[in-house]
Design a protein around this motif. Structure first.
Motif, PDB file in Angstrom:
ATOM      1  N   VAL A  94      71.485 -16.433  41.443  1.00 35.19           N
ATOM      2  CA  VAL A  94      71.176 -15.125  41.141  1.00 35.19           C
ATOM      3  C   VAL A  94      72.499 -14.468  40.630  1.00 35.19           C
ATOM      4  CG1 VAL A  94      70.979 -12.853  42.385  1.00 35.19           C
ATOM      5  CG2 VAL A  94      69.483 -14.913  42.857  1.00 35.19           C
ATOM      6  N   LEU A  95      73.728 -14.753  41.243  1.00 37.30           N
ATOM      7  CA  LEU A  95      74.851 -14.138  40.949  1.00 37.30           C
ATOM      8  C   LEU A  95      75.289 -14.775  39.418  1.00 37.30           C
ATOM      9  CD1 LEU A  95      76.815 -14.267  44.298  1.00 37.30           C
ATOM     10  CD2 LEU A  95      76.135 -12.272  43.183  1.00 37.30           C
ATOM     11  N   GLN A  96      75.136 -16.144  39.390  1.00 43.74           N
ATOM     12  CA  GLN A  96      75.463 -16.573  38.161  1.00 43.74           C
ATOM     13  C   GLN A  96      74.958 -16.128  37.004  1.00 43.74           C
ATOM     14  OE1 GLN A  96      73.571 -20.225  36.402  1.00 43.74           O
ATOM     15  NE2 GLN A  96      75.274 -21.402  36.755  1.00 43.74           N
ATOM     16  N   GLN A  97      73.562 -15.719  36.978  1.00 45.06           N
ATOM     17  CA  GLN A  97      72.493 -15.267  36.021  1.00 45.06           C
ATOM     18  C   GLN A  97      72.930 -13.580  35.882  1.00 45.06           C
ATOM     19  OE1 GLN A  97      70.963 -16.584  33.619  1.00 45.06           O
ATOM     20  NE2 GLN A  97      71.677 -18.547  34.525  1.00 45.06           N
ATOM     21  N   PHE A  98      73.043 -12.689  36.878  1.00 39.46           N
ATOM     22  CA  PHE A  98      73.372 -11.456  36.588  1.00 39.46           C
ATOM     23  C   PHE A  98      74.709 -11.074  36.372  1.00 39.46           C
ATOM     24  CE2 PHE A  98      69.041 -11.408  38.574  1.00 39.46           C
ATOM     25  CZ  PHE A  98      68.363 -10.245  37.921  1.00 39.46           C
ATOM     26  N   GLY A  99      75.622 -12.227  36.477  1.00 39.96           N
ATOM     27  CA  GLY A  99      76.931 -11.914  35.840  1.00 39.96           C
ATOM     28  C   GLY A  99      77.137 -11.849  34.500  1.00 39.96           C
ATOM     29  N   GLY A 100      75.734 -12.107  33.558  1.00 39.71           N
ATOM     30  CA  GLY A 100      75.876 -11.750  32.232  1.00 39.71           C
ATOM     31  C   GLY A 100      75.865 -13.136  31.333  1.00 39.71           C
ATOM     32  N   VAL A 101      75.738 -14.037  31.741  1.00 37.95           N
ATOM     33  CA  VAL A 101      76.214 -15.508  31.017  1.00 37.95           C
ATOM     34  C   VAL A 101      75.057 -15.640  29.897  1.00 37.95           C
ATOM     35  CG1 VAL A 101      74.971 -16.795  32.395  1.00 37.95           C
ATOM     36  CG2 VAL A 101      76.466 -17.901  30.836  1.00 37.95           C
TER      37      VAL A 101
ATOM     38  N   GLY B  67      66.215 -14.935  36.568  1.00 35.14           N
ATOM     39  CA  GLY B  67      67.369 -14.057  36.452  1.00 35.14           C
ATOM     40  C   GLY B  67      67.635 -14.110  35.005  1.00 35.14           C
ATOM     41  N   SER B  68      67.570 -15.325  34.599  1.00 35.44           N
ATOM     42  CA  SER B  68      68.136 -15.564  32.882  1.00 35.44           C
ATOM     43  C   SER B  68      66.951 -14.843  32.265  1.00 35.44           C
ATOM     44  CB  SER B  68      67.908 -16.901  32.516  1.00 35.44           C
ATOM     45  OG  SER B  68      68.293 -17.293  31.407  1.00 35.44           O
ATOM     46  N   TRP B  69      65.835 -14.841  32.433  1.00 40.00           N
ATOM     47  CA  TRP B  69      64.689 -14.073  31.565  1.00 40.00           C
ATOM     48  C   TRP B  69      64.910 -12.523  31.907  1.00 40.00           C
ATOM     49  CZ3 TRP B  69      60.995 -10.428  33.843  1.00 40.00           C
ATOM     50  CH2 TRP B  69      60.218 -10.111  32.565  1.00 40.00           C
ATOM     51  N   VAL B  70      65.204 -12.119  32.942  1.00 39.05           N
ATOM     52  CA  VAL B  70      65.402 -10.570  32.980  1.00 39.05           C
ATOM     53  C   VAL B  70      66.565 -10.120  32.100  1.00 39.05           C
ATOM     54  CG1 VAL B  70      66.104  -8.797  34.789  1.00 39.05           C
ATOM     55  CG2 VAL B  70      64.529 -10.480  35.552  1.00 39.05           C
ATOM     56  N   VAL B  71      67.744 -10.843  32.399  1.00 37.27           N
ATOM     57  CA  VAL B  71      69.021 -10.393  31.687  1.00 37.27           C
ATOM     58  C   VAL B  71      68.779 -10.638  30.014  1.00 37.27           C
ATOM     59  CG1 VAL B  71      71.223 -11.073  31.078  1.00 37.27           C
ATOM     60  CG2 VAL B  71      70.577 -10.861  33.622  1.00 37.27           C
ATOM     61  N   SER B  72      68.199 -11.736  29.767  1.00 37.85           N
ATOM     62  CA  SER B  72      67.918 -12.138  28.179  1.00 37.85           C
ATOM     63  C   SER B  72      67.057 -11.171  27.678  1.00 37.85           C
ATOM     64  CB  SER B  72      67.589 -13.276  28.200  1.00 37.85           C
ATOM     65  OG  SER B  72      66.559 -13.781  28.499  1.00 37.85           O
ATOM     66  N   TYR B  73      66.149 -10.827  28.406  1.00 39.90           N
ATOM     67  CA  TYR B  73      65.121  -9.822  27.767  1.00 39.90           C
ATOM     68  C   TYR B  73      65.434  -8.418  27.658  1.00 39.90           C
ATOM     69  CZ  TYR B  73      60.797  -7.282  26.692  1.00 39.90           C
ATOM     70  OH  TYR B  73      59.821  -6.410  26.227  1.00 39.90           O
TER      71      TYR B  73
ATOM     72  N   CYS C 287      84.849 -11.561  35.557  1.00 38.47           N
ATOM     73  CA  CYS C 287      84.816 -10.323  36.324  1.00 38.47           C
ATOM     74  C   CYS C 287      85.812  -9.475  35.323  1.00 38.47           C
ATOM     75  CB  CYS C 287      85.439 -10.026  37.683  1.00 38.47           C
ATOM     76  SG  CYS C 287      85.441  -8.439  38.326  1.00 38.47           S
ATOM     77  N   LEU C 288      87.067  -9.996  35.074  1.00 41.82           N
ATOM     78  CA  LEU C 288      87.894  -9.444  34.081  1.00 41.82           C
ATOM     79  C   LEU C 288      87.213  -9.337  32.606  1.00 41.82           C
ATOM     80  CD1 LEU C 288      90.636  -8.542  33.560  1.00 41.82           C
ATOM     81  CD2 LEU C 288      91.496 -10.825  33.101  1.00 41.82           C
ATOM     82  N   GLY C 289      86.737 -10.429  32.117  1.00 39.28           N
ATOM     83  CA  GLY C 289      86.425 -10.480  30.992  1.00 39.28           C
ATOM     84  C   GLY C 289      85.213  -9.386  30.757  1.00 39.28           C
ATOM     85  N   CYS C 290      84.356  -9.160  31.646  1.00 37.71           N
ATOM     86  CA  CYS C 290      83.264  -8.272  31.427  1.00 37.71           C
ATOM     87  C   CYS C 290      83.952  -6.865  31.441  1.00 37.71           C
ATOM     88  CB  CYS C 290      82.134  -8.423  32.336  1.00 37.71           C
ATOM     89  SG  CYS C 290      81.102  -9.876  32.298  1.00 37.71           S
ATOM     90  N   PHE C 291      84.888  -6.789  32.261  1.00 35.61           N
ATOM     91  CA  PHE C 291      85.293  -5.392  32.305  1.00 35.61           C
ATOM     92  C   PHE C 291      86.320  -5.209  31.173  1.00 35.61           C
ATOM     93  CE2 PHE C 291      89.168  -2.606  33.180  1.00 35.61           C
ATOM     94  CZ  PHE C 291      88.611  -1.602  33.901  1.00 35.61           C
TER      95      PHE C 291
ATOM     96  N   PHE D 148      80.075  -3.094  32.359  1.00 35.66           N
ATOM     97  CA  PHE D 148      80.892  -2.943  33.948  1.00 35.66           C
ATOM     98  C   PHE D 148      79.830  -3.535  34.805  1.00 35.66           C
ATOM     99  CE2 PHE D 148      83.042   0.720  31.750  1.00 35.66           C
ATOM    100  CZ  PHE D 148      84.069  -0.008  31.408  1.00 35.66           C
ATOM    101  N   PHE D 149      78.394  -3.431  34.640  1.00 32.13           N
ATOM    102  CA  PHE D 149      77.502  -3.973  35.880  1.00 32.13           C
ATOM    103  C   PHE D 149      77.606  -5.390  35.987  1.00 32.13           C
ATOM    104  CE2 PHE D 149      73.303  -6.082  36.358  1.00 32.13           C
ATOM    105  CZ  PHE D 149      73.120  -5.717  37.723  1.00 32.13           C
ATOM    106  N   PHE D 150      77.823  -6.057  34.768  1.00 28.18           N
ATOM    107  CA  PHE D 150      78.056  -7.632  34.744  1.00 28.18           C
ATOM    108  C   PHE D 150      79.145  -7.804  35.639  1.00 28.18           C
ATOM    109  CE2 PHE D 150      75.643  -8.243  30.601  1.00 28.18           C
ATOM    110  CZ  PHE D 150      74.531  -8.414  31.301  1.00 28.18           C
ATOM    111  N   SER D 151      80.358  -6.962  35.378  1.00 20.38           N
ATOM    112  CA  SER D 151      81.638  -7.220  36.199  1.00 20.38           C
ATOM    113  C   SER D 151      81.284  -6.991  37.483  1.00 20.38           C
ATOM    114  CB  SER D 151      82.757  -6.295  35.361  1.00 20.38           C
ATOM    115  OG  SER D 151      83.859  -6.380  35.986  1.00 20.38           O
ATOM    116  N   SER D 152      80.681  -5.933  37.924  1.00 26.93           N
ATOM    117  CA  SER D 152      80.592  -5.744  39.324  1.00 26.93           C
ATOM    118  C   SER D 152      79.983  -7.040  40.174  1.00 26.93           C
ATOM    119  CB  SER D 152      79.956  -4.303  39.665  1.00 26.93           C
ATOM    120  OG  SER D 152      78.656  -4.552  39.338  1.00 26.93           O
ATOM    121  N   ILE D 153      79.164  -7.613  39.279  1.00 26.88           N
ATOM    122  CA  ILE D 153      78.394  -8.563  40.150  1.00 26.88           C
ATOM    123  C   ILE D 153      79.310 -10.034  40.125  1.00 26.88           C
ATOM    124  CG2 ILE D 153      76.453 -10.295  39.612  1.00 26.88           C
ATOM    125  CD1 ILE D 153      75.455  -7.721  40.566  1.00 26.88           C
ATOM    126  N   CYS D 154      80.044 -10.105  38.959  1.00 21.16           N
ATOM    127  CA  CYS D 154      81.090 -11.097  38.977  1.00 21.16           C
ATOM    128  C   CYS D 154      82.216 -11.049  40.111  1.00 21.16           C
ATOM    129  CB  CYS D 154      81.758 -11.254  37.852  1.00 21.16           C
ATOM    130  SG  CYS D 154      80.866 -11.901  36.392  1.00 21.16           S
ATOM    131  N   GLY D 155      82.461  -9.662  40.172  1.00 23.34           N
ATOM    132  CA  GLY D 155      83.231  -9.559  41.375  1.00 23.34           C
ATOM    133  C   GLY D 155      82.653  -9.566  42.960  1.00 23.34           C
TER     134      GLY D 155
END
Length: 473
Positions: free
Chosen positions: A278-285, A414-420, A342-346, A435-442
């Motif tokens: 979950v954390l991997q995908q909602f981190g925005g990859v 999770g990949s489908w939710v994010v990619s769509y 986290c830093l990259g998304c921020f 910023f949302f992706f960054s918070s998930i990575c944190g």
């Protein structure tokens, strides 16, 4: 009460036995057969990566040639993950029934048909069907490849070899981005068929997983596979006995169904496996992987140069992750990787914020490039591969099929939710998305620190016995 104590003592004895034996085989080296088998398996990982990487360089060409809207292309890009979810649901059962090798071959057949559909059937809905078939194939691949590698490699090399899965995914994505810069999208689709054919042929030359053979009572074949993997003159008595003892213990349990996974004894493994995915995908990859071109263009940077820069960064950092996997351990590498994403998304979110405020216009594109590259490098270092390594390690063989399917489904959902949703989120608030992706990575850093165990240098049986109390009926 007495029965419960007997069961607990039995689990403790099993863990101690496994722990004692693990020290005997700690210095086992990889043979040519292990290396060859791993390379054949990760050919499927390359197919996985090429499927993910296709949508970014192909976006402009497909939208122009087929007159697709952004919404229609979002369906094409994200339908891959729908197919992958279906593939993931069936992956564990298929791999348990057919074996690891035949399952890899079956998955490649679906991918091959899917690429041919995209290549020749230039109608939008038929392209979606082809993309769906590829998704189904890589949904199976994403489960069976790391499981197969983990089951054939020596414990001291398991992390590095399993992470080659992520390295080849990364190379597949990178090659699609590079080739996509110079060739049209239909030629790009043709290149996707090559690794499918190569793996199908190569599977005839590698052994089946000895642990799968043991689970199915094929003890002679199990020992034969171990001899091939460890060398004809290698001493396999200890490893074969360990596999036999653990498998016989698990045979006292009924084969777990999906709903059986939610029993207390499997809770820790399930929380760790599902949580990491979950954390991997909602981190925005996959948002970045699928739509890197449009991100750079939105930030005012060249999409082609940005994509090439990502390739230059991600392959070396993925290789570095492979080399560090069995040196630093899983947990430290995961936390460093999550901090970097986290830093990259921020930084990327900040670049779009400056763009909206119309301040430092010259800085904004550079900041977006740096942010995406920091994210890509950091993700490649650990968050890309380690969740799959841990997934392949923590579930005992009697629940590995059901649990692996569930974890893989969660990943692809999770990949489908994010990619769509990504293109629509970018329209609503570009900086807010990152910023949302960054918070998930944190949040990932805290999750790893609190819940994820270190599995470096331990046998599969030892890891599984420590995380999943084994009780006999």
């Amino acid at each position: 009460m007495g029965s419960k104590m007997d069961e607990e003592n039995s689990s403790e004895r099993l863990l101690l036995t496994v722990g004692d034996r693990s020290n005997d085989s700690a210095s086992v080296v990889a043979t040519r057969v292990v290396v060859l088998s791993t390379l054949v398996a990760v050919s499927g990982s390359y197919v996985f990566g090429s499927a993910v990487g296709f949508s970014s360089p192909a976006q402009t060409g497909i939208m122009e040639d087929l007159n697709l809207s952004l919404e229609e292309y979002s369906v094409f890009g994200s339908i891959l993950t729908i197919g992958a979810m279906v593939g993931a649901i069936t992956s564990g059962k298929i791999a348990d029934q057919l074996g690891r090798r035949k399952t890899m071959g079956l998955s490649e057949m679906f991918c091959l048909v899917g690429w041919l559909a995209i290549l020749y059937l230039k109608v939008s809905w038929l392209l979606n069907v082809g993309r769906l078939l590829i998704g189904y194939g890589i949904g199976i691949i994403s489960y069976v490849v790391p499981v197969y590698i983990a089951e054939i490699t020596p414990q001291n090399l398991r992390g590095a070899f399993t992470t080659v899965n992520q390295l080849m995914i990364c190379i597949g994505v990178s090659m699609m981005w590079l080739i996509g810069v110079i060739v049209p999208w239909h030629t790009l689709a043709l290149t996707g068929t090559v690794p499918c054919i190569l793996q199908i042929i190569s599977l005839f030359f590698i052994p089946e997983s000895p642990r799968w053979l043991a689970k199915n009572g094929q003890w002679k074949d199990c020992e034969s596979a171990l001899h091939r993997l460890r060398g004809a003159n290698a001493e396999i008595t200890e490893e074969a006995a360990e596999i036999r003892d653990y498998t016989e213990k698990l045979h006292l349990l009924s084969e777990a169904k999906v709903f059986d996974l939610f029993q207390p004894e499997y809770a820790k493994s399930l929380i760790v496996g599902v949580g990491l995915m979950v954390l991997q995908q909602f981190g925005g990859v996959n948002a970045i992987a699928f739509y890197a071109n449009s991100i750079f263009i939105s930030a005012g940077f060249s999409g082609s140069i940005g994509s090439i820069a990502m390739v230059i960064v991600q392959v070396p950092f993925t290789l570095l992750g492979v080399l560090l996997m069995d040196v630093s351990g899983r947990r430290p590498l995961l936390m460093i990787s999550a901090a970097g994403t986290c830093l990259g998304c921020f930084l990327t979110g900040t670049s779009f914020l400056l763009q909206d405020l119309q301040e430092n216009k010259g800085l904004s594109p550079i900041l977006a490039l740096v942010g995406v590259l920091v994210f890509t490098a950091s993700f490649s270092l650990g968050m890309g591969g380690i969740p799959w390594v841990i997934m392949s390690e923590i579930f005992p063989i009697n629940i590995k099929g059901s649990a692996g399917s569930l974890v893989t489904v969660v990943n692809w959902f999770g990949s489908w939710v994010v990619s769509y949703a990504f293109n629509f989120l970018m329209t609503y608030s570009t900086q807010g998305t990152f910023f949302f992706f960054s918070s998930i990575c944190g949040l990932t850093i805290l999750f790893v620190a609190k819940l994820v165990p270190e599995t470096k240098g331990r046998t599969l049986e030892e890891i599984q016995a420590s995380m999943n109390p084994i009780t006999a009926n």
